[in-house]
Write a protein that holds these residues in place. Structure first.
Motif, mmCIF file in Angstrom:
data_model
loop_
_atom_site.group_PDB
_atom_site.id
_atom_site.type_symbol
_atom_site.label_atom_id
_atom_site.label_comp_id
_atom_site.label_asym_id
_atom_site.label_seq_id
_atom_site.Cartn_x
_atom_site.Cartn_y
_atom_site.Cartn_z
ATOM 1 N N LEU A 1 -6.266 0.362 12.732
ATOM 2 C CA LEU A 1 -5.124 1.296 12.679
ATOM 3 C C LEU A 1 -5.432 2.460 11.733
ATOM 4 O O LEU A 1 -5.190 3.625 12.054
ATOM 5 C CB LEU A 1 -3.885 0.522 12.202
ATOM 6 C CG LEU A 1 -2.564 1.248 12.015
ATOM 7 C CD1 LEU A 1 -2.112 1.914 13.313
ATOM 8 C CD2 LEU A 1 -1.491 0.272 11.526
ATOM 9 N N HIS A 2 -6.005 2.154 10.578
ATOM 10 C CA HIS A 2 -6.358 3.216 9.616
ATOM 11 C C HIS A 2 -7.442 4.130 10.190
ATOM 12 O O HIS A 2 -7.384 5.350 10.028
ATOM 13 C CB HIS A 2 -6.848 2.601 8.296
ATOM 14 C CG HIS A 2 -5.753 1.952 7.513
ATOM 15 N ND1 HIS A 2 -5.988 1.159 6.418
ATOM 16 C CD2 HIS A 2 -4.403 1.981 7.677
ATOM 17 C CE1 HIS A 2 -4.831 0.731 5.940
ATOM 18 N NE2 HIS A 2 -3.867 1.211 6.679
ATOM 19 N N THR B 1 -5.873 6.392 12.719
ATOM 20 C CA THR B 1 -4.911 7.345 12.146
ATOM 21 C C THR B 1 -5.585 8.371 11.248
ATOM 22 O O THR B 1 -5.286 9.565 11.329
ATOM 23 C CB THR B 1 -3.847 6.584 11.313
ATOM 24 O OG1 THR B 1 -3.287 5.555 12.108
ATOM 25 C CG2 THR B 1 -2.750 7.534 10.858
ATOM 26 N N PHE B 2 -6.462 7.920 10.376
ATOM 27 C CA PHE B 2 -6.988 8.811 9.333
ATOM 28 C C PHE B 2 -8.456 9.177 9.541
ATOM 29 O O PHE B 2 -8.949 10.115 8.907
ATOM 30 C CB PHE B 2 -6.833 8.162 7.949
ATOM 31 C CG PHE B 2 -5.416 7.805 7.613
ATOM 32 C CD1 PHE B 2 -4.482 8.784 7.327
ATOM 33 C CD2 PHE B 2 -5.010 6.480 7.576
ATOM 34 C CE1 PHE B 2 -3.170 8.455 7.017
ATOM 35 C CE2 PHE B 2 -3.703 6.134 7.265
ATOM 36 C CZ PHE B 2 -2.776 7.119 6.986
ATOM 37 N N ARG C 1 -10.745 9.263 5.518
ATOM 38 C CA ARG C 1 -9.912 8.464 4.604
ATOM 39 C C ARG C 1 -10.706 7.966 3.392
ATOM 40 O O ARG C 1 -10.152 7.789 2.319
ATOM 41 C CB ARG C 1 -9.275 7.280 5.335
ATOM 42 C CG ARG C 1 -10.234 6.173 5.775
ATOM 43 C CD ARG C 1 -9.507 5.224 6.721
ATOM 44 N NE ARG C 1 -10.280 4.048 7.101
ATOM 45 C CZ ARG C 1 -11.256 4.048 7.985
ATOM 46 N NH1 ARG C 1 -11.622 5.164 8.570
ATOM 47 N NH2 ARG C 1 -11.875 2.917 8.291
ATOM 48 N N GLY D 1 2.307 -1.401 12.742
ATOM 49 C CA GLY D 1 2.476 -0.625 11.511
ATOM 50 C C GLY D 1 2.065 -1.427 10.298
ATOM 51 O O GLY D 1 1.978 -2.663 10.350
ATOM 52 N N PRO E 1 -2.019 3.070 2.293
ATOM 53 C CA PRO E 1 -1.494 3.910 3.362
ATOM 54 C C PRO E 1 -0.254 3.283 4.037
ATOM 55 O O PRO E 1 -0.116 2.059 4.056
ATOM 56 C CB PRO E 1 -2.642 3.945 4.385
ATOM 57 C CG PRO E 1 -3.837 3.389 3.709
ATOM 58 C CD PRO E 1 -3.344 2.505 2.618
ATOM 59 N N THR F 1 1.256 3.470 7.778
ATOM 60 C CA THR F 1 0.833 3.908 9.109
ATOM 61 C C THR F 1 1.642 3.206 10.188
ATOM 62 O O THR F 1 1.860 1.994 10.114
ATOM 63 C CB THR F 1 -0.654 3.550 9.354
ATOM 64 O OG1 THR F 1 -1.370 3.668 8.138
ATOM 65 C CG2 THR F 1 -1.264 4.461 10.378
ATOM 66 N N GLU G 1 1.704 3.045 14.543
ATOM 67 C CA GLU G 1 1.020 3.453 15.776
ATOM 68 C C GLU G 1 1.832 4.543 16.481
ATOM 69 O O GLU G 1 3.058 4.415 16.621
ATOM 70 C CB GLU G 1 0.896 2.262 16.746
ATOM 71 C CG GLU G 1 -0.101 1.214 16.325
ATOM 72 C CD GLU G 1 -1.546 1.621 16.649
ATOM 73 O OE1 GLU G 1 -1.803 2.811 16.925
ATOM 74 O OE2 GLU G 1 -2.402 0.728 16.596
ATOM 75 N N ARG H 1 6.294 5.440 16.764
ATOM 76 C CA ARG H 1 6.862 6.271 15.687
ATOM 77 C C ARG H 1 8.268 6.739 16.034
ATOM 78 O O ARG H 1 8.706 6.619 17.169
ATOM 79 C CB ARG H 1 5.941 7.476 15.421
ATOM 80 C CG ARG H 1 4.658 7.029 14.729
ATOM 81 C CD ARG H 1 3.716 8.184 14.450
ATOM 82 N NE ARG H 1 2.431 7.635 13.988
ATOM 83 C CZ ARG H 1 1.311 8.322 13.843
ATOM 84 N NH1 ARG H 1 1.297 9.618 14.112
ATOM 85 N NH2 ARG H 1 0.222 7.731 13.420
ATOM 86 N N GLY I 1 8.573 3.057 9.987
ATOM 87 C CA GLY I 1 7.973 3.483 8.716
ATOM 88 C C GLY I 1 8.923 3.250 7.550
ATOM 89 O O GLY I 1 8.545 2.663 6.519
#
Ligand SMILES: CC(C)(COP(=O)(O)OP(=O)(O)OC[C@H]1O[C@@H](n2cnc3c(N)ncnc32)[C@H](O)[C@@H]1OP(=O)(O)O)[C@@H](O)C(=O)NCCC(=O)NCCS
Length: 169
Positions: A22-23, A26-27, A31, A61, A80, A82, A84, A88, A93
Motif C-alpha cells: 500500500l505504501h 501510494t508514495f 517515501r 487502509g 503514514p 494511507t 486505497e 477514499r 482515513g
C-alpha cells in the motif's frame, strides 16, 4: 455470503507485506527519502498503536504511530496514513486517525505530531506547530508540522528536535 463491512483492527505482524505494498503504491520509492520515514525507520512503529482498515478481509487502509522524543518529552509521530484510492472519501482515513488517537490516549500518551496537510488533519484536532519550536532531522515544510494534544496543555513547554524514542524500542 461474504461480509463486506468495514472494520478497524489493531495492526499485526502479518499485515506488514500488505501495508508495504500500500505504501509503495501510494508514495513510491520517494517515501524512503522523507524525513518522517527516517525517524520511523530509526525505532519502528508501535503495533499496539497502529491500525488497519479492512473491507471484508481486504486491507484498504493503514495508520501507524511511532514513539519519538521532542527534546526530552515523550510523544508519538503519526504516519503514514494511507487509504486505497477506490475507498477514499468515505471517512476511513478519519476513522483510522480517531482509533489510533483513542488508543494512544488510553495507553497514557499525551502528544501526537505529524507532517501533513493541515486542512485534513485539523478535523482530528491537529494544529500547526509554531515555526522553529520543533525541528526534524531533515527538511520539512514548517506549515505541515502539526501537533495534537491528547491531554489539555500537553504541548505546553514542549520544544526541540524530534528523534526516535530509543527507550521504547
Ligand atoms: C489522505 C487520505 C488518507 C484521506 O483518506 P480518506 O479515507 O479519503 O479520508 P476521509 O474520507 O476521512 O476524508 C475525506 C475528506 O478529506 C478531504 N481531504 C482528503 N485529503 C485531503 C488533503 N490532503 N487536504 C485537505 N483535505 C483532504 C477530502 O476532500 C474529504 O473532504 P469532505 O469530507 O469535505 O468530502 C487519502 O487520501 C490518502 O491515502 N492519500 C494519499 C496518502 C496521503 O497523502 N497520506 C497523508 C499523508 S501521510
Amino acid at each position: 455470503m461474504s461480509d463486506l463491512s468495514l472494520t478497524i483492527l489493531q495492526e499485526t505482524r502479518d499485515d506488514a507485506p500488505a501495508i508495504e505494498r500500500l505504501h509503495e503504491r501510494t508514495f513510491g520509492p520517494g517515501r524512503f527519502a522523507k524525513t518522517a520515514y527516517r525517524i520511523r525507520e530509526g525505532v519502528g512503529h508501535a503495533l499496539e498503536l497502529s491500525f488497519t482498515a479492512r473491507i471484508g478481509t481486504l486491507l484498504v487502509g493503514s495508520v501507524q504511530l511511532t514513539p519519538i522524543r521532542i527534546g526530552s518529552s515523550r510523544a508519538l509521530l503519526l504516519g503514514p496514513l494511507t487509504v486505497e484510492p477506490p475507498f477514499r472519501e468515505r471517512g476511513i482515513g478519519q476513522l483510522l486517525i480517531e482509533r489510533a488517537l483513542a488508543q494512544a490516549k488510553a495507553k497514557g500518551h499525551r502528544l501526537v505530531v505529524l507532517v501533513g496537510d493541515e486542512p485534513y488533519y485539523a478535523k482530528a484536532n491537529f494544529k500547526r506547530i509554531p515555526r522553529g519550536r520543533v525541528t526534524m532531522p531533515g527538511p520539512v515544510d514548517p506549515a505541515r508540522l502539526l501537533a495534537c494534544e491528547l491531554a489539555d496543555g500537553s504541548f505546553d513547554g514542549v520544544s526541540g528536535p524530534i528523534r526516535p524514542d530509543w527507550d521504547t524500542a
